[in-house]
Design an enzyme around this catalytic site. Structure first.
Site, PDB file in Angstrom:
ATOM      1  N   HIS A 353       0.743  -1.192   0.084  1.00  0.00           N
ATOM      2  CA  HIS A 353      -0.002  -0.167   0.066  1.00  0.00           C
ATOM      3  C   HIS A 353       1.025   1.218  -0.059  1.00  0.00           C
ATOM      4  O   HIS A 353       0.627   2.165  -0.806  1.00  0.00           O
ATOM      5  CB  HIS A 353      -0.767  -0.067   1.339  1.00  0.00           C
ATOM      6  CG  HIS A 353      -1.720   1.178   1.622  1.00  0.00           C
ATOM      7  ND1 HIS A 353      -2.972   1.286   1.214  1.00  0.00           N
ATOM      8  CD2 HIS A 353      -1.334   2.447   1.978  1.00  0.00           C
ATOM      9  CE1 HIS A 353      -3.400   2.595   1.768  1.00  0.00           C
ATOM     10  NE2 HIS A 353      -2.338   3.386   2.143  1.00  0.00           N
ATOM     11  N   GLU A 354       1.897   1.334   1.011  1.00  0.00           N
ATOM     12  CA  GLU A 354       2.394   2.592   1.099  1.00  0.00           C
ATOM     13  C   GLU A 354       3.367   2.766  -0.072  1.00  0.00           C
ATOM     14  O   GLU A 354       3.528   3.874  -0.553  1.00  0.00           O
ATOM     15  CB  GLU A 354       3.650   2.426   2.290  1.00  0.00           C
ATOM     16  CG  GLU A 354       3.025   2.445   3.606  1.00  0.00           C
ATOM     17  CD  GLU A 354       2.473   3.807   3.853  1.00  0.00           C
ATOM     18  OE1 GLU A 354       2.773   4.727   3.560  1.00  0.00           O
ATOM     19  OE2 GLU A 354       1.111   3.665   4.606  1.00  0.00           O
ATOM     20  N   HIS A 357       1.810   4.449  -3.269  1.00  0.00           N
ATOM     21  CA  HIS A 357       1.650   5.658  -3.403  1.00  0.00           C
ATOM     22  C   HIS A 357       2.833   6.220  -4.243  1.00  0.00           C
ATOM     23  O   HIS A 357       2.575   7.474  -4.911  1.00  0.00           O
ATOM     24  CB  HIS A 357       1.659   6.139  -1.913  1.00  0.00           C
ATOM     25  CG  HIS A 357       0.457   6.071  -1.059  1.00  0.00           C
ATOM     26  ND1 HIS A 357      -0.735   6.444  -1.658  1.00  0.00           N
ATOM     27  CD2 HIS A 357       0.039   5.414  -0.086  1.00  0.00           C
ATOM     28  CE1 HIS A 357      -1.819   6.148  -1.004  1.00  0.00           C
ATOM     29  NE2 HIS A 357      -1.199   5.489   0.137  1.00  0.00           N
ATOM     30  N   TYR A 368      -4.212  14.481  -2.981  1.00  0.00           N
ATOM     31  CA  TYR A 368      -4.638  13.991  -1.771  1.00  0.00           C
ATOM     32  C   TYR A 368      -5.600  14.815  -1.017  1.00  0.00           C
ATOM     33  O   TYR A 368      -5.281  15.063   0.132  1.00  0.00           O
ATOM     34  CB  TYR A 368      -3.426  13.644  -1.212  1.00  0.00           C
ATOM     35  CG  TYR A 368      -3.892  12.648   0.183  1.00  0.00           C
ATOM     36  CD1 TYR A 368      -4.339  11.381  -0.252  1.00  0.00           C
ATOM     37  CD2 TYR A 368      -3.429  13.227   1.432  1.00  0.00           C
ATOM     38  CE1 TYR A 368      -4.525  10.517   0.730  1.00  0.00           C
ATOM     39  CE2 TYR A 368      -3.908  12.278   2.145  1.00  0.00           C
ATOM     40  CZ  TYR A 368      -4.457  10.967   2.058  1.00  0.00           C
ATOM     41  OH  TYR A 368      -4.858   9.962   3.081  1.00  0.00           O
ATOM     42  N   GLU A 377      -6.165   6.864  -1.990  1.00  0.00           N
ATOM     43  CA  GLU A 377      -6.154   5.768  -1.034  1.00  0.00           C
ATOM     44  C   GLU A 377      -6.760   4.311  -1.205  1.00  0.00           C
ATOM     45  O   GLU A 377      -6.019   3.523  -1.111  1.00  0.00           O
ATOM     46  CB  GLU A 377      -7.091   6.358   0.279  1.00  0.00           C
ATOM     47  CG  GLU A 377      -7.033   5.368   1.516  1.00  0.00           C
ATOM     48  CD  GLU A 377      -5.862   5.458   2.177  1.00  0.00           C
ATOM     49  OE1 GLU A 377      -5.529   4.523   3.080  1.00  0.00           O
ATOM     50  OE2 GLU A 377      -4.881   6.322   2.000  1.00  0.00           O
ATOM     51  N   ASP A 432      -9.857  14.704   7.761  1.00  0.00           N
ATOM     52  CA  ASP A 432      -9.116  13.725   6.866  1.00  0.00           C
ATOM     53  C   ASP A 432      -9.092  14.156   5.432  1.00  0.00           C
ATOM     54  O   ASP A 432      -9.488  13.223   4.677  1.00  0.00           O
ATOM     55  CB  ASP A 432      -9.977  12.317   7.271  1.00  0.00           C
ATOM     56  CG  ASP A 432      -9.019  11.327   6.801  1.00  0.00           C
ATOM     57  OD1 ASP A 432      -7.912  11.416   6.634  1.00  0.00           O
ATOM     58  OD2 ASP A 432      -9.655  10.467   6.199  1.00  0.00           O
ATOM     59  N   HIS A 437      -9.798   8.668   3.840  1.00  0.00           N
ATOM     60  CA  HIS A 437      -9.532   7.385   4.108  1.00  0.00           C
ATOM     61  C   HIS A 437     -10.955   6.644   4.565  1.00  0.00           C
ATOM     62  O   HIS A 437     -11.012   5.505   4.906  1.00  0.00           O
ATOM     63  CB  HIS A 437      -8.790   7.058   5.636  1.00  0.00           C
ATOM     64  CG  HIS A 437      -7.281   7.530   5.392  1.00  0.00           C
ATOM     65  ND1 HIS A 437      -6.926   8.901   5.607  1.00  0.00           N
ATOM     66  CD2 HIS A 437      -6.363   7.006   5.070  1.00  0.00           C
ATOM     67  CE1 HIS A 437      -5.498   8.851   5.251  1.00  0.00           C
ATOM     68  NE2 HIS A 437      -5.330   7.599   4.783  1.00  0.00           N
TER      69      HIS A 437
END
Length: 521
Positions: A353-354, A357, A368, A377, A432, A437
């Site tokens: 996932h990270e 990005h 974002y 996301e 957020d 998210h």
């Protein structure tokens, strides 16, 4: 919402745009657009120049470009051809030679050389609306200073920047007040006094901050090494020691330790006998390699940027640090407090996932915040989950280690962890970054239905499997989406990608269409 205990702020939208156009009234529709000027390919002849002419002829027939010099307004910045023979073009827009922020268009030619679709968002900006005739009253250095002062006022005196500060002049149409500004786009990216990466739009005429948002990505992870299993690692021998350094993948994978301090990258991990006992380091290194291999083997993509970008990981960041983050340069993992999280480098789907990005930042560069941020996301969740392909949960190996079966998010049932599973239930507040998210669950559910199938909200979807679904979503990300794409554009883009890859009447295109219908799009 359990995942709200650690509020990840994803990496997205950090690359600055570099193009703009001379006039644009209404944006081209995010729809599949029929060819207005037939074009036939010739056997054995390269279509590059002819394809370019087809693109500009097509654009010249759109309402906002009639009687205009399209070539001076839109520039082709990327050309690719996928495995199905469809050619993809990405263009950027200019006004007075200045980039228009977010103004990108993707146009696609089928195997016969005809325009099959045009997707993107050209903001409603006209030349006469550009403030101060496009002339900045402050310098790029002034804009960088203004951004730094604002960040300092929030978090305290800033440490050394992780990326050399730059500021680029852009034309920016702010959807919040429907005004057009001449701005410098810059960012503050530091680790001290706390990890911070904020993007700023500084008014180039009066120095005010028009808009800003955080783009550092926080998440969580833990590894099988942390849980006690054995992994095979690619390392490098240097004299009598071994380094946690892999030179066989792209420009390399390197894994460091911060030794429970906050300086990164820290110290490259070494070992005397190549039998590694730093479990967090083992996981970070192995999962970075697995992520690289996934993109290389599945899509023939050489690393996060397509050019073998060096992947750096740092473990043991801070003391009991309950997060991990990608800061646009590298990925950083804390050790967790043992209650909310265990060591954060160990869950493959979270590491995937990270690092995804980084792929997003180097392709569609989804902004974002709000719906583009939720797409950012969601695509990171979708790829991270698919890299592991163990179940439909994200972060289940590292979140609340004393509670079996718990997870951060579920693609199959987003509502388990406080996310909506249909568009009508989306979050519309400002927290957020506009619910990035939270609302990602809507797209996650659509992907799950396309891959696995099922009935949702009265719509039955026949699944096509993860392999075909991820091929379609990858093509959507790298070929069709633009920085400001919203959910409606993502739906159109994903359906078009399925049609281009598998055929307009294919089972795959039908599955994607029904999956989006099932989540109310």
């Amino acid at each position: 919402m359990k995942f709200a205990k650690v509020m990840p702020t994803i990496l997205g939208g950090a690359l600055l745009l570099a193009s703009v156009s001379s006039a644009a009234a209404a944006p081209l529709s995010d729809q599949s657009i029929p060819l207005q000027a037939p074009y036939a390919s010739e056997e054995g002849i390269q279509l590059n120049s002819g394809s370019d002419e087809t693109i500009f002829n097509f654009l010249g027939q759109q309402e906002q470009f009639l009687n205009s010099d399209v070539k001076s307004q839109l520039k082709i910045i990327k050309r690719t051809t996928d495995t199905s023979g469809v050619r993809h073009f990405r263009l950027k827009q200019y006004i007075k030679g200045i980039p228009v922020y977010g103004a990108e268009q993707t146009i696609h030619l089928d195997k016969t050389g005809q325009v099959s679709s045009a997707l993107g968002d050209l903001p409603p900006v006209e030349e006469q609306a550009i403030p101060n005739d496009g002339v900045a009253e402050i310098s790029a250095e002034d804009a960088i200073k203004i951004a730094s002062e604002e960040a300092t006022s929030r978090v305290g005196e800033l440490g050394e920047p992780q990326k050399t500060p730059e500021a680029e002049l852009n034309i920016y149409h702010n959807e919040e007040d429907n005004q057009t500004y001449l701005v410098y786009i810059t960012e503050v990216n530091v680790l001290e006094p706390a990890p911070l990466r904020t993007k700023y739009f500084v008014n180039a005429v009066d120095g005010s901050i028009v808009s800003q948002f955080d783009i550092i990505n926080f998440a969580t992870g833990t590894g099988t090494g942390v849980l006690g299993d054995t992994k095979t690692l690619t390392t490098t021998q240097s004299g009598s020691t071994f380094q946690l350094k892999d030179t066989t993948r792209g420009k390399g994978i390197e894994t460091y330790t911060a030794s429970n301090r906050s300086t990164i990258p820290g110290t490259l991990l070494t070992d005397s006998d190549n039998v590694w006992t730093d479990r967090a380091g083992v996981d970070a290194h192995a999962y970075a390699a697995a992520t690289y291999d996934f993109y290389k083997n599945k899509f023939n993509r050489n690393g996060l940027d397509g050019n073998g970008l060096l992947i750096k990981s740092t473990v043991h960041y801070g003391s009991n640090y309950n997060n991990a983050f990608w800061n646009g340069v590298q990925i950083v993992f804390g050790d967790g407090d043992g209650t909310t999280f265990t060591s954060l480098s160990g869950d493959l789907d979270v590491v995937g996932h990270e690092l995804t990005h980084g792929v997003i930042e180097n392709t569609a560069n989804l902004e974002y915040r709000n719906e583009p941020g939720a797409l950012n996301e969601a695509f990171a969740d979708i790829f991270g989950n698919t890299i592991e392909s163990k179940n439909w949960l994200l972060g289940d190996a590292i979140y609340t280690p004393n509670i079996p079966g718990d997870a951060l998010r579920s693609l199959s049932n987003p509502t388990l962890y406080g996310q909506p599973d249909k568009y009508a239930d989306r979050y519309t507040g400002t927290s957020d970054n506009g619910g990035v998210h939270t609302n990602s669950g809507i797209i996650n559910k659509a992907y799950y239905l396309a891959a696995q199938g099922g009935t949702h909200n009265g719509v039955t979807v026949t699944g096509i499997g993860r392999d075909k679904a991820i091929q379609i979503f990858y093509s959507t990300l790298v070929n069709y989406l633009t920085p400001t794409s919203k959910f409606a554009a993502a739906k159109t883009a994903t359906i078009q990608a399925a049609k281009d890859l598998y055929g307009a009447t294919s089972a795959e295109a039908t599955a994607i269409t029904k999956a989006y219908q099932a989540v109310g799009l």
